[in-house]
Scaffold this motif. Structure first.
Motif, PDB file in Angstrom:
ATOM      1  N   ILE A 101      -4.832  14.900  -8.516  1.00 38.20           N
ATOM      2  CA  ILE A 101      -5.592  14.521  -7.320  1.00 38.20           C
ATOM      3  C   ILE A 101      -7.037  14.983  -7.473  1.00 38.20           C
ATOM      4  O   ILE A 101      -7.313  16.152  -7.753  1.00 38.20           O
ATOM      5  CB  ILE A 101      -4.958  15.140  -6.065  1.00 38.20           C
ATOM      6  N   GLN A 110      -0.410  15.725   0.698  1.00 35.28           N
ATOM      7  CA  GLN A 110      -0.577  14.269   0.710  1.00 35.28           C
ATOM      8  C   GLN A 110       0.757  13.545   0.601  1.00 35.28           C
ATOM      9  O   GLN A 110       0.931  12.460   1.162  1.00 35.28           O
ATOM     10  CB  GLN A 110      -1.507  13.831  -0.419  1.00 35.28           C
ATOM     11  N   GLY A 111       1.702  14.153  -0.121  1.00 38.91           N
ATOM     12  CA  GLY A 111       3.001  13.515  -0.269  1.00 38.91           C
ATOM     13  C   GLY A 111       3.896  13.684   0.933  1.00 38.91           C
ATOM     14  O   GLY A 111       4.839  12.917   1.138  1.00 38.91           O
ATOM     15  N   THR A 155       2.408   1.671  -3.399  1.00 38.75           N
ATOM     16  CA  THR A 155       1.414   2.154  -4.365  1.00 38.75           C
ATOM     17  C   THR A 155       1.130   3.637  -4.170  1.00 38.75           C
ATOM     18  O   THR A 155       1.047   4.408  -5.133  1.00 38.75           O
ATOM     19  CB  THR A 155       0.102   1.361  -4.215  1.00 38.75           C
ATOM     20  N   GLN A 156       0.995   4.050  -2.905  1.00 37.35           N
ATOM     21  CA  GLN A 156       0.748   5.460  -2.598  1.00 37.35           C
ATOM     22  C   GLN A 156       1.927   6.328  -3.038  1.00 37.35           C
ATOM     23  O   GLN A 156       1.743   7.410  -3.604  1.00 37.35           O
ATOM     24  CB  GLN A 156       0.504   5.633  -1.094  1.00 37.35           C
ATOM     25  N   THR A 188       0.824  -1.206   0.000  1.00 41.28           N
ATOM     26  CA  THR A 188       0.000   0.000   0.000  1.00 41.28           C
ATOM     27  C   THR A 188       0.860   1.259   0.000  1.00 41.28           C
ATOM     28  O   THR A 188       0.591   2.218  -0.727  1.00 41.28           O
ATOM     29  CB  THR A 188      -0.921   0.011   1.228  1.00 41.28           C
ATOM     30  N   ILE A 189       1.923   1.223   0.831  1.00 43.70           N
ATOM     31  CA  ILE A 189       2.831   2.377   0.891  1.00 43.70           C
ATOM     32  C   ILE A 189       3.507   2.596  -0.457  1.00 43.70           C
ATOM     33  O   ILE A 189       3.626   3.727  -0.932  1.00 43.70           O
ATOM     34  CB  ILE A 189       3.871   2.165   2.005  1.00 43.70           C
ATOM     35  N   ARG A 191       1.845   6.698  -6.726  1.00 43.54           N
ATOM     36  CA  ARG A 191       0.767   7.614  -7.120  1.00 43.54           C
ATOM     37  C   ARG A 191       1.173   9.063  -6.892  1.00 43.54           C
ATOM     38  O   ARG A 191       0.906   9.935  -7.725  1.00 43.54           O
ATOM     39  CB  ARG A 191      -0.501   7.299  -6.318  1.00 43.54           C
ATOM     40  N   MET A 192       1.856   9.339  -5.788  1.00 44.13           N
ATOM     41  CA  MET A 192       2.275  10.712  -5.508  1.00 44.13           C
ATOM     42  C   MET A 192       3.380  11.167  -6.454  1.00 44.13           C
ATOM     43  O   MET A 192       3.427  12.333  -6.840  1.00 44.13           O
ATOM     44  CB  MET A 192       2.733  10.840  -4.052  1.00 44.13           C
TER      45      MET A 192
END
Length: 410
Positions: A199, A142-143, A16-17, A13-14, A20-21
């Motif tokens: 986003i 978010q990043g 992937t996040q 998950t980390i 994405r960022m």
């Protein structure tokens, strides 16, 4: 076994996040770059507009005023619109309109039709500028790492690239529509490719639930609105002052070098170059500094550096010292607007798009009025006195404004 599975899922998950960022950061970076290139493409076309329609300097300045006026007028509604549809969608729509308007400028058959297009250009420019800053603030939040100043640095790089391509097009004697059309196509491609990675901050179900529960929250909302209004006046005032300084440097640096320091004609144009180089370097250097010493200290150091730079240029009006002062001024002013936009996105009681649009309106007004204010003072006194006032404004921002801005949204 379950712990290892959970750890694997968590790591996945980390990862992937983080991916994405990174994609979102690259997408927003591309928007800043093409915004700078499109802005340069508009500026490069101004001399052609003057000669094509046989305009006097006064009539030409009215065309530029229409662009600025369209931007300022649009600021009143952009925040609400971007909040309603989401900044990603608003960025896409305004960016497409901006690119198309830039590409159409050389095809206008008459001056009156051109003014109508320039009004649209100014409005689209404002929409693109506000929404890309809202996206930048969201990506940074978010990043979890500073990127805002670097993104503004990409705007500067885009401007230099756009101006350079304009020069190459002129050397190649290309038809006047080719260069702006190429910049427009580049911008449209960046917008289309970047759109899926932006986003999505459009209102969702939680906003609908909040509206249903609004009567029970009226008192709290009213208090937040009062807090936002006071913070907005403070932040807007210092954004206005900061852009007066920046706008004055863009328009008067080379004139000061030529008329006050009596630099050789071939050296006078370096005044603008020194200031612009300082701006670009200051923006790319700021985010690493923010990670090391924090936002407030970085912004304070920038403001005092700007004050020192313009003071040096005023106190020692010789070409070498003035160029050094203009470079320092560029380094100092570079990060005022990135920080002010971040603070605008954090204004209590306002959505990010509304806060950024409100600050941008103050800033655009300062950018528009700054050169004119300096010109008026120069008419009644002289340019050196006018830049002394710019130095005093920078001193006020450094001594008072930074502390006030740093408290907002904390």
């Amino acid at each position: 076994m379950s712990d290892s599975v959970n750890a694997g899922l968590s790591a996945g998950t980390i990862a992937t996040q983080a991916a994405r960022m990174r994609a979102a950061t690259r997408a927003v970076m591309a928007q800043f770059f093409v915004n700078g290139a499109a802005f340069a493409a508009w500026g490069v076309q101004i001399p052609d507009i003057k000669s094509r329609f046989g305009l006097s300097d006064f009539v030409l300045s009215f065309a530029m005023l229409v662009v600025a006026g369209g931007a300022i007028v649009a600021m009143g509604t952009i925040g609400r619109w971007a909040t309603r549809v989401g900044s990603a969608r608003a960025l896409t729509i305004s960016g497409v309109a901006y690119a198309v308007a830039v590409g159409l400028v050389p095809l206008m058959p008459g001056y009156a039709v051109l003014l109508g297009l320039l009004l649209v250009l100014g409005m689209a420019m404002a929409g693109f500028d506000v929404t890309m800053n809202v996206q930048a603030a969201a990506v940074e939040a978010q990043g979890g790492r500073p990127i805002m100043s670097t993104l503004h640095g990409m705007f500067s790089v885009g401007g230099m690239a756009g101006a350079g391509l304009g020069g190459l097009a002129a050397l190649a004697a290309l038809p006047p529509w080719v260069y702006p059309a190429g910049i427009a196509l580049m911008a449209l491609a960046a917008i289309a490719i970047g759109r899926p990675h932006l986003i999505d901050d459009a209102p969702g179900r939680r906003d609908a639930t909040a509206r249903e529960n609004a009567p029970a929250q009226d008192d709290a909302a009213s208090g937040k609105r009062r807090q936002a209004s006071a913070a907005l006046w403070v932040l807007g005032f210092f954004a206005f002052l900061g852009l007066i300084c920046e706008g004055a440097m863009y328009d008067w640096a080379s004139v000061y070098l030529r008329d006050v320091t009596h630099a050789a004609p071939q050296l006078a144009s370096y005044g603008y170059a020194a200031f612009s180089t300082g701006m670009a370097c200051g923006r790319f250097a700021a985010d690493p500094l923010r990670r090391r010493i924090g936002d407030s200290r970085t912004l304070a150091a920038s403001a005092w550096m700007g004050f020192a730079g313009i003071t040096l240029a005023v106190c020692l009006p010789e070409p070498a010292w003035t160029l050094a002062g203009l470079l320092l001024m560029g380094l100092g002013v570079a990060n005022l607007m990135p920080f002010f936009f971040l603070a605008g996105a954090r204004l209590p009681g306002l959505r990010p798009a509304q806060g950024v649009a409100a600050i941008a309106r103050w800033a655009y007004t300062g950018m528009l009025l700054g050169p004119a204010i300096i010109g008026g003072i120069t008419h009644h006194a002289n340019l050196r006195v006018a830049l002394m006032i710019v130095a005093a404004i920078m001193g006020l921002i450094a001594a008072v404004g930074i502390r006030q801005v740093s408290r907002i949204g904390r």
